[in-house]
Design a protein around this motif. Structure first.
Motif, PDB file in Angstrom:
ATOM      1  N   ASP A  49      49.106  23.900  27.947  1.00  7.57           N
ATOM      2  CA  ASP A  49      50.179  24.158  26.967  1.00  7.57           C
ATOM      3  C   ASP A  49      49.665  24.213  25.529  1.00  7.57           C
ATOM      4  OD1 ASP A  49      52.085  24.265  28.961  1.00  7.57           O
ATOM      5  OD2 ASP A  49      52.376  22.087  28.936  1.00  7.57           O
ATOM      6  N   LYS A  50      48.420  23.825  25.325  1.00  5.45           N
ATOM      7  CA  LYS A  50      47.860  23.759  23.974  1.00  5.45           C
ATOM      8  C   LYS A  50      46.883  24.881  23.671  1.00  5.45           C
ATOM      9  CE  LYS A  50      47.403  18.857  22.906  1.00  5.45           C
ATOM     10  NZ  LYS A  50      46.360  17.881  22.592  1.00  5.45           N
ATOM     11  N   THR A  51      46.474  25.604  24.732  1.00  6.97           N
ATOM     12  CA  THR A  51      45.345  26.522  24.564  1.00  6.97           C
ATOM     13  C   THR A  51      45.752  27.850  23.943  1.00  6.97           C
ATOM     14  OG1 THR A  51      44.184  25.537  26.430  1.00  6.97           O
ATOM     15  CG2 THR A  51      43.533  27.781  25.832  1.00  6.97           C
ATOM     16  N   ILE A  52      44.954  28.322  22.983  1.00  6.30           N
ATOM     17  CA  ILE A  52      45.036  29.695  22.488  1.00  6.30           C
ATOM     18  C   ILE A  52      43.624  30.273  22.581  1.00  6.30           C
ATOM     19  CG2 ILE A  52      45.605  31.241  20.579  1.00  6.30           C
ATOM     20  CD1 ILE A  52      47.473  29.030  19.502  1.00  6.30           C
ATOM     21  N   ALA A  53      43.457  31.275  23.462  1.00  4.35           N
ATOM     22  CA  ALA A  53      42.154  31.909  23.622  1.00  4.35           C
ATOM     23  C   ALA A  53      42.071  33.133  22.733  1.00  4.35           C
ATOM     24  CB  ALA A  53      41.960  32.306  25.083  1.00  4.35           C
ATOM     25  N   VAL A  54      40.872  33.387  22.214  1.00 12.59           N
ATOM     26  CA  VAL A  54      40.648  34.580  21.394  1.00 12.59           C
ATOM     27  C   VAL A  54      39.620  35.443  22.132  1.00 12.59           C
ATOM     28  CG1 VAL A  54      40.087  35.466  19.112  1.00 12.59           C
ATOM     29  CG2 VAL A  54      41.050  33.164  19.333  1.00 12.59           C
ATOM     30  N   TRP A  55      40.069  36.610  22.597  1.00 14.81           N
ATOM     31  CA  TRP A  55      39.224  37.476  23.442  1.00 14.81           C
ATOM     32  C   TRP A  55      38.493  38.502  22.592  1.00 14.81           C
ATOM     33  CZ3 TRP A  55      38.208  35.567  27.969  1.00 14.81           C
ATOM     34  CH2 TRP A  55      39.086  34.608  28.474  1.00 14.81           C
ATOM     35  N   PRO A  56      37.351  38.976  23.106  1.00 19.40           N
ATOM     36  CA  PRO A  56      36.472  39.853  22.313  1.00 19.40           C
ATOM     37  C   PRO A  56      36.717  41.329  22.625  1.00 19.40           C
ATOM     38  CG  PRO A  56      35.355  39.307  24.322  1.00 19.40           C
ATOM     39  CD  PRO A  56      36.754  38.702  24.436  1.00 19.40           C
ATOM     40  N   VAL A  57      35.921  42.170  21.998  1.00 18.48           N
ATOM     41  CA  VAL A  57      35.725  43.525  22.494  1.00 18.48           C
ATOM     42  C   VAL A  57      34.435  43.498  23.313  1.00 18.48           C
ATOM     43  CG1 VAL A  57      35.256  45.911  21.820  1.00 18.48           C
ATOM     44  CG2 VAL A  57      36.994  44.576  20.619  1.00 18.48           C
ATOM     45  N   GLY A  58      34.478  44.121  24.469  1.00 20.59           N
ATOM     46  CA  GLY A  58      33.394  44.030  25.440  1.00 20.59           C
ATOM     47  C   GLY A  58      34.057  43.991  26.805  1.00 20.59           C
ATOM     48  N   CYS A  59      33.287  43.712  27.847  1.00 17.15           N
ATOM     49  CA  CYS A  59      33.889  43.716  29.178  1.00 17.15           C
ATOM     50  C   CYS A  59      35.011  42.693  29.300  1.00 17.15           C
ATOM     51  CB  CYS A  59      32.825  43.496  30.249  1.00 17.15           C
ATOM     52  SG  CYS A  59      31.956  45.034  30.632  1.00 17.15           S
ATOM     53  N   ALA A  60      34.973  41.616  28.502  1.00 17.67           N
ATOM     54  CA  ALA A  60      36.016  40.582  28.598  1.00 17.67           C
ATOM     55  C   ALA A  60      37.251  40.918  27.761  1.00 17.67           C
ATOM     56  CB  ALA A  60      35.440  39.232  28.190  1.00 17.67           C
ATOM     57  N   VAL A  61      37.380  42.164  27.354  1.00 14.70           N
ATOM     58  CA  VAL A  61      38.486  42.562  26.475  1.00 14.70           C
ATOM     59  C   VAL A  61      39.858  42.328  27.121  1.00 14.70           C
ATOM     60  CG1 VAL A  61      38.531  44.995  27.171  1.00 14.70           C
ATOM     61  CG2 VAL A  61      39.210  44.378  24.852  1.00 14.70           C
TER      62      VAL A  61
END
Ligand code: TPP
Ligand code: SF4
Ligand code: MG
Lengths: 71, 252
Positions: free
Chosen positions: B46-58
């Motif tokens: 409930d606390k997590t905010i993920a920041v995703w990249p440009v790349g295969c993990a987009v």
């Protein structure tokens, strides 16, 4: 219920589980799943030692592991 | 006597259980699974905010049952810093490839580390730009053939590979800096233990944390997934030693 439960629809046939299983009971099957991959399968459930290595290495979260306990 | 089945392993609750777009055997999936396991075990969903990249993990935001945002290429640490400053009670991590973090985004991660603000970076070193077809990355090994180094990376032409954790560990800002490998069950378990420390460095408010994961890109390496794992052990680890490069007091 199986000790090694492989969700065949998620398996991409990468073979990493097959390569790490210490008792060599995993293999790539001849079937095709709906996405066109040949899923891994367990050939001898009774030999599974519940070491967990196949699940630890699976990049597709396709493996669940269970073990019978006396109730 | 009646028998019951005890769970040895089941998929994490924070894993959204979608089939990923990753190539067969790609260790992006392993890193994802470790994050989901830790978010479950540390009760962070409930606390997590993920920041995703440009790349295969987009498309990383598709795969988890926690909140995510998508950063511009390389800018995830700057975005994560902003999120953390305004939402200090959230758990904020970035997930970045070697092209994202060490080419276009080098300035952002260096300054985020120097600032020392408690955010966590998970850095996937697969030795190339996977998404765009296997071009050289700052991490590409000397002699390694990529689509932009067809004769192999040569230092006179292409410079030397960058060891980012060692570089960042020189700074006073970071609380925890480590390098792990996703090549084998033993190393994957160790990777999770180090990632837990990195998460803890943030949760305990100690400071910036980063874990580099030696990873595979079987498709662009033109090796099988199993051969790719062997390549990490034989070639990649020789240049990129595993270990902890900075552990501030209180990180456990
Ligand atoms: C501003 C900008 N420049 C360049 C690109 C092209 N591009 C997309 S992904 C990528 C690099 C991806 O490599 P990496 O970060 O190592 O991730 P991987 O795919 O290997 O996981 C690049 C250069 C882009 N999308 N945006
Ligand atoms: S291109 Fe490489 S990094 Fe990207 S999903 Fe495929 S194997 Fe993984
Ligand atoms: Mg990469």
């Amino acid at each position: 219920m199986e000790r090694v439960s492989i969700d065949e629809g998620r398996c991409k046939s990468c073979s990493l589980c097959v390569s790490v299983c210490p008792v060599k009971i995993l293999t790539i099957s001849d079937r095709l799943n709906e996405r066109g991959f040949r899923p891994a399968e367990c050939t001898d459930q009774a030999k599974c030692t519940s070491c967990g290595w196949c699940a630890v290495v699976c990049p597709d979260v396709a493996i669940a592991l269970y073990r019978e306990v006396k109730a | 006597m009646a028998e019951e089945m005890k769970v040895i392993y089941e998929r994490p609750k924070s894993w959204a259980n979608k089939v990923t777009h990753y190539c067969p055997g790609c260790t992006h999936g392993v890193a994802h699974r470790l994050i989901a396991e830790l978010v479950d075990e540390m009760d962070l969903i409930d606390k997590t905010i993920a920041v995703w990249p440009v790349g295969c993990a987009v498309f990383g935001y598709e795969y988890f049952n926690f909140d995510s945002v998508e950063a511009a290429h390389g800018r995830a640490p700057a975005m994560a810093t902003g999120i953390k400053v305004t939402n200090p009670d959230n758990f904020v991590f970035t997930y970045q490839g070697d092209g994202d973090i060490a080419s276009i985004g080098m300035a952002e991660v260096v300054h985020a580390a120097a600032r020392g603000w408690p955010i966590t970076v998970i850095f996937i070193n697969n030795g190339n730009y996977g998404m765009t077809g296997g071009q050289m990355a700052p991490t590409t090994l000397l002699g390694q053939k990529t689509t932009t180094t067809p004769m192999g990376r040569a230092p006179q032409l292409n410079g030397y590979p960058i060891r980012l954790p060692e570089m960042l560990a020189q700074l006073d800002g970071p609380a925890y800096i480590a390098r792990v490998s996703l090549d084998s069950p033993v190393n994957i378990r160790k990777a999770k233990a180090y990632m837990r420390k990195a998460f803890n460095a943030q949760i305990r408010g100690i400071g910036f944390s980063l874990v580099e994961c030696l990873s595979t890109c079987p498709t662009n390496w033109q090796l099988t997934p199993v051969e790719s794992m062997e390549r990490i052990r034989k070639e990649v680890m020789a240049y990129y030693p595993l270990g902890e490069f900075k552990v501030a007091e209180g990180v456990l």
